[in-house]
Design an enzyme around this catalytic site. Structure first.
Site, short mmCIF file in Angstrom:
data_model
loop_
_atom_site.label_atom_id
_atom_site.label_comp_id
_atom_site.label_asym_id
_atom_site.label_seq_id
_atom_site.Cartn_x
_atom_site.Cartn_y
_atom_site.Cartn_z
N GLU A 17 0.85 -1.20 0.00
CA GLU A 17 0.00 0.00 0.00
C GLU A 17 0.89 1.25 0.00
OE1 GLU A 17 -2.92 1.20 -0.19
OE2 GLU A 17 -4.44 -0.25 0.37
N ARG A 100 -8.21 1.37 13.09
CA ARG A 100 -6.83 1.58 12.67
C ARG A 100 -6.76 2.62 11.55
NH1 ARG A 100 -5.72 -0.58 7.73
NH2 ARG A 100 -6.88 -2.39 6.96
N ASN A 102 -5.67 4.02 7.85
CA ASN A 102 -5.69 3.38 6.53
C ASN A 102 -5.61 4.43 5.42
OD1 ASN A 102 -6.16 0.74 5.07
ND2 ASN A 102 -7.75 1.98 4.12
N ASP A 120 -12.74 -4.85 11.27
CA ASP A 120 -13.75 -5.71 10.65
C ASP A 120 -14.50 -5.01 9.52
OD1 ASP A 120 -15.45 -3.94 11.94
OD2 ASP A 120 -16.43 -5.43 13.20
N ASN A 148 -9.82 5.50 1.76
CA ASN A 148 -8.75 5.06 0.88
C ASN A 148 -8.15 6.21 0.08
OD1 ASN A 148 -7.33 2.58 0.50
ND2 ASN A 148 -9.30 1.54 0.50
N ASP A 197 -9.79 1.72 -4.70
CA ASP A 197 -8.85 1.68 -3.58
C ASP A 197 -7.99 2.95 -3.65
OD1 ASP A 197 -6.91 0.84 -1.59
OD2 ASP A 197 -7.54 -1.22 -1.96
#
Length: 270
Positions: A17, A100, A102, A120, A148, A197
């Site tokens: 990533e 978290r 991202n 999750d 994202n 993404d």
């Protein structure tokens, strides 16, 4: 137009990533997110790596030198460009262990933005925030699911943003004083083609979008028309960044999470 990608490395990440090119530090860096590692691609194709903690969501250069890494729940600063430079934490941004960081990026005025999500992927449990000079995060977009891709038009007036779970790339207006506003759909991706993404914007204003489970990167014109497709031999395509001496190479990170490597032997390659 269809473009074929070729591997720069062997599979080097479980979940690649956050790629970014910075000539000052010698080229491309990216992360193996869930391994908590920052990786650097050398001129000879060799990859160096360093651990930074339980998670490394994204890495970006700092204007003053050094770099910032988004960890699991904290921002980490290095004051030197050296990959192995000491890191100092700006403090835990929240205490919930189920949430978290991202993906993220910087605006034209150098402010760092970072998204979050639940481990999750629970709907609406994440957010998109901007960091102040003291590292404190201010929420810009609440109740997102998988925050994202984030990047800006060449003139700096528009920002493009993807919450993967929506299946859309959105566009927002940007003002140096007022920040981001006016969020609205830019393109909607057919679920059969994957989910948006990471993304980046080229010098012509074209928006390049990595497609998770789509085995491709799509380029959309500033008007939202699909005009190029990069095909890849792995389905989980995660993020994109331009690099090279002339910024004319598109680097693409991929994931090997829950992938049958027998069928996709290059999953996790750059």
């Amino acid at each position: 137009m269809t473009i074929t990608a070729y591997p720069v490395t062997d599979p080097v990440t479980e979940h690649g990533e956050g790629p970014v090119w910075c000539a000052r530090w010698g080229g491309l860096r990216f992360v193996d997110m869930l391994a908590g590692e920052v990786l650097q691609l050398g001129p000879d194709g060799a990859v160096r790596r360093r651990g930074v903690g339980p998670l490394a969501a994204v890495v970006r250069p700092r204007v003053s030198g050094g770099y910032v890494v988004a960890g699991e729940r904290e921002l980490l600063l290095a004051d030197s460009d050296d990959l192995d430079a000491p890191l100092r934490s700006l403090g835990e941004a929240w205490s919930d262990p189920e949430i978290r960081m991202n993906e993220g990026g910087c605006d034209p005025d150098g402010r760092f933005y970072i998204g979050s999500m639940a481990y999750d992927a629970g709907p609406g449990r994440g957010s998109f925030s901007v960091a102040g000079p003291d590292g404190v995060l201010r929420v810009v977009l609440p109740e997102v699911t998988i925050s994202n891709g984030f990047d800006f038009s060449p003139d700096g007036r528009l920002a493009y943003y993807a919450d993967t779970a929506t299946g859309r790339v959105d566009v927002l207006d940007y003002d140096p004083d007022g920040g981001l506003s006016g969020r609205r759909p830019f393109v909607t991706v057919d679920p059969a083609q994957g989910a948006p993404d990471g993304l980046t914007v080229d010098a012509e204003g074209g928006v390049w979008v990595a497609l998770w489970e789509g085995a491709a990167v799509h380029r959309y014109t500033p008007a939202g028309r699909l005009d190029a497709v990069v095909t890849l031999p792995m389905r989980k395509v995660t993020a994109v960044a331009f690099g090279g001496d002339d910024l004319d190479r598109l680097f693409i990170t991929t994931s090997a999470l829950d992938v049958d490597r027998a069928g996709q032997p290059l999953a996790g390659a750059l």
